[in-house]
Design a protein around this motif. Structure first.
Motif, short mmCIF file in Angstrom:
data_model
loop_
_atom_site.label_atom_id
_atom_site.label_comp_id
_atom_site.label_asym_id
_atom_site.label_seq_id
_atom_site.Cartn_x
_atom_site.Cartn_y
_atom_site.Cartn_z
N ALA A 379 -8.57 -48.04 -33.35
CA ALA A 379 -9.69 -47.99 -34.55
C ALA A 379 -10.61 -47.04 -34.38
O ALA A 379 -10.87 -46.25 -33.44
N LYS A 393 -9.72 -48.41 -28.26
CA LYS A 393 -8.59 -49.25 -28.27
C LYS A 393 -8.62 -50.43 -28.15
O LYS A 393 -9.04 -51.16 -27.18
N PRO A 394 -8.49 -51.34 -29.26
CA PRO A 394 -8.79 -52.86 -29.46
C PRO A 394 -8.02 -53.60 -28.37
O PRO A 394 -8.90 -54.60 -27.78
N SER A 395 -6.68 -53.20 -27.99
CA SER A 395 -5.95 -53.97 -27.23
C SER A 395 -6.40 -54.02 -25.80
O SER A 395 -6.13 -55.04 -24.95
N PRO A 399 -13.00 -58.62 -26.56
CA PRO A 399 -13.11 -59.11 -27.77
C PRO A 399 -14.86 -59.27 -27.91
O PRO A 399 -15.36 -59.04 -28.93
N LEU A 402 -16.86 -56.22 -29.20
CA LEU A 402 -16.36 -55.50 -30.27
C LEU A 402 -17.83 -55.41 -31.33
O LEU A 402 -17.27 -54.42 -32.29
N THR A 482 -14.20 -51.81 -23.00
CA THR A 482 -14.59 -51.24 -24.41
C THR A 482 -15.09 -50.08 -24.24
O THR A 482 -16.36 -50.00 -24.19
N VAL A 510 -16.89 -52.76 -34.41
CA VAL A 510 -15.61 -52.32 -34.58
C VAL A 510 -14.92 -52.91 -35.77
O VAL A 510 -13.93 -52.17 -36.70
N GLU A 511 -15.01 -54.10 -36.32
CA GLU A 511 -14.40 -54.57 -37.50
C GLU A 511 -15.03 -53.70 -38.69
O GLU A 511 -14.29 -53.59 -39.44
#
Ligand code: FES
Length: 574
Positions: A379, A393-395, A399, A402, A482, A510-511
């Motif tokens: 992202a 790195k979202p992975s 969650p 974020l 995160t 992040v979204e």
């Protein structure tokens, strides 16, 4: 076998004719071999062997296999050393020397009678350094990775190099582990020759070169000590000879589409954030205008399907047994996520390379319909805290973090972080945002991997395992959390990160790709007036680097190294 001298080989510029220089060139080589002068392709084997780079310490034996292949195909191999960059020993950070090593590679290739080159890479920075140098010469080249170590084992559990170090040292800080146990665990991580066996930067870059098409299929995952690695080395040796005959130079393979494939593959494997910087730098060497926006756009819808540490559970050994990168690429290609018709060093296309790949474990390499993370690409965040971009790195993130707003706890540099982080009186809780400044390309020369700064021990002891961390630093590909990295422009050149103060509110979304410092412009302008740049080093390579390094969003290459300078020697020798 007979060989017809060919004027089209660069090596013949050294070895043909009876000028004084040609006699000199041949005469000394005759002490090694009589076979180099009859028009056979001369193949350089660019070896990053070093005992100070343990990940590459097995390269002498591997180089021998490459030589066997070169001889078999009718070429003549010459092995040569270049600066080796070991992640674990080199200070202040191996990344400081990536560009220097690339200069070594470029000039070693261009200045010598080399028609094609095998680039032997392993530990993190060796892969981009060698590919950058070779790309600036544009000779036929093939990357051969040294392969990952076998799995580490500690008390019945697999332990991933790098990732386990972060986990174990957090356990120590949280008071959950003794140093005696840590010492035992330390002996269990490097079980064999090879580089880190997590999906850290070394495995990521070994995957990236396979995805780019500059390494042979299966290059990424075969363990260093598996006999298939030796066979791959031999095939690479054979293949580079044919590539010279086909004039298959790097510029024919390193196309924009090849980079787009690599970006998508990086999302699918949950690859390292370091790949962003390295691929931008490599693209810069071949004149491809790739940007952070390409990373965000192309990676956004790519699910992470490889369940490897640090994002997931397994290690490279399982990845190999499950079918390795060809399975991942086949799955992406079947969904229309890869360019299929691109030429690769194997002489066949991407699709021809992977179409028959079979998965032997849908747990390790998941179907796209059951991903580890549905949107796994890197992202790219923007906002007044990182106008030129930052990455996450979202992975590898939590969650629930974020989307988060918190108060900044600021460290002016890494020394300040070490001074404060253990202080029980530090005003910090799990909602705080840790901010680390002056660790970018220029601030901490080389842009150290300190962005995943350890959490305050008092929070670790309370069971907190993740917090938002923001910096202009990098983080190890083996790390997790995160963590917002590579804030551009960095603090050391006066980027907005330099202006953050304790207690400021920071918003991460992040979204919506947003990173915002909730401080008004007038106040920021006031703070800017008292900002002072750090002193430049007085001389040496450090000064050259300081004066010319570009920001992370441009690949952190030296500005004068961008572009391809070709393989013609500047001043003819005869
Ligand atoms: Fe060399 Fe990790 S230390 S790859």
């Amino acid at each position: 076998m007979t060989h017809t001298p060919s004027q089209s080989l660069r090596s013949q510029n050294w070895f043909s004719g009876f000028s004084r220089d040609a006699v000199i060139h041949r005469s000394w080589i005759r002490g090694l071999t009589e076979d180099a002068f009859d028009g056979r392709p001369i193949i350089g084997i660019c070896n990053t062997f070093s005992e100070l780079t343990p990940c590459n310490a097995h390269f002498r034996e591997l180089a021998q296999k490459v030589k066997d292949g070169v001889w078999q195909a009718g070429g003549v191999p010459f092995e040569f050393p270049v600066m080796s960059l070991g992640e674990t020993n080199l200070r202040p950070t191996a990344m400081l020397f990536r560009n220097l090593a690339s200069m070594d590679v470029e000039e070693s290739i261009r200045g010598n009678p080399i028609d094609g080159v095998v680039l032997m890479t392993g530990c993190d920075k060796t892969t981009p350094a060698l590919l950058m140098g070779a790309a600036s010469c544009d000779v036929p080249a093939i990357v051969l990775s040294g392969g990952p170590m076998l799995n580490g084992h500690f008390r019945g559990q697999i332990v991933g190099s790098g990732t386990a170090v972060w986990q174990l040292t957090e356990a120590i800080a949280a008071g959950k582990m003794s140093t005696r146990d840590l010492a035992e665990a330390e002996t269990c991580m490097a079980r064999s020759a090879g580089h880190c066996m997590t999906m850290g930067t070394a495995s990521t870059m070994a995957s990236m070169v396979e995805a780019l098409g500059v390494a042979l299929p299966t290059n990424a995952a075969i363990p260093a000590v598996d006999s298939r690695r030796d066979v791959l080395a031999q095939i690479a040796g054979r293949r580079i000879v044919d590539m010279v005959r086909e004039d298959m130079r790097l510029s024919k393979i390193l196309t924009r589409e090849a980079f787009e494939n690599a970006i998508r593959v990086n999302g699918a494997i949950g690859g390292s954030t370091n790949a962003v910087i390295h691929l931008l730098a490599i693209a810069g060497r071949v004149g491809i205008d790739m940007t952070l926006d390409d990373w965000d756009r192309l990676g956004r819808d790519v699910p992470t399907i490889v369940d490897l540490q640090p994002s997931g559970r397994f290690l490279m050994e399982e990845f190999y047994y499950a079918g390795g990168l060809p399975v991942v690429m086949k799955r992406l290609a079947e969904e229309g996520l890869l360019h299929r018709d691109l030429l690769t060093v194997s002489g066949t296309t991407v699709w021809e390379n992977v179409q028959h790949a079979k998965s032997y474990s849908d747990e390790v390499i998941r179907p796209l319909s059951k991903p580890l993370v549905s949107s796994g690409g890197i992202a790219v965040l923007r906002g007044n805290l990182a106008p030129d971009g930052a990455v996450l790195k979202p992975s590898a993130a939590s969650p629930h973090l974020l989307r988060h707003t918190g108060k900044a706890v600021v460290f002016e540099n890494i020394e300040h972080y070490h001074e404060r982080i253990n202080d029980p009186a530090l005003d910090v809780d799990e909602n705080s945002v840790l901010v680390l400044k002056n660790c970018g390309p220029r601030g901490y020369p080389g842009m150290a991997e300190v962005g995943n700064m350890g959490l305050p021990p008092k929070l670790l002891k309370a069971g907190i395992t993740d917090m938002i961390r923001i910096s202009d630093a990098r983080m190890s590909g083996t790390a997790y959390g995160t963590v917002v990295l590579h804030c551009c422009p960095e603090a050391a050149v006066g980027g907005p990160l330099a202006l953050v103060q304790d207690g400021d509110t920071i918003e991460l979304d992040v979204e919506n790709r947003k990173l915002h410092l909730a401080v008004d412009d007038a106040e920021l302008e006031k703070r800017r007036k008292s900002w002072q740049p750090a002193k430049a080093p007085s001389g040496g390579y450090g000064r050259l680097y300081h004066d010319h390094v570009m920001q992370a969003n441009l690949g952190a290459d030296l500005d004068f190294l961008q572009g391809c300078r070709g393989n013609a020697v500047g001043r003819p020798s005869h």
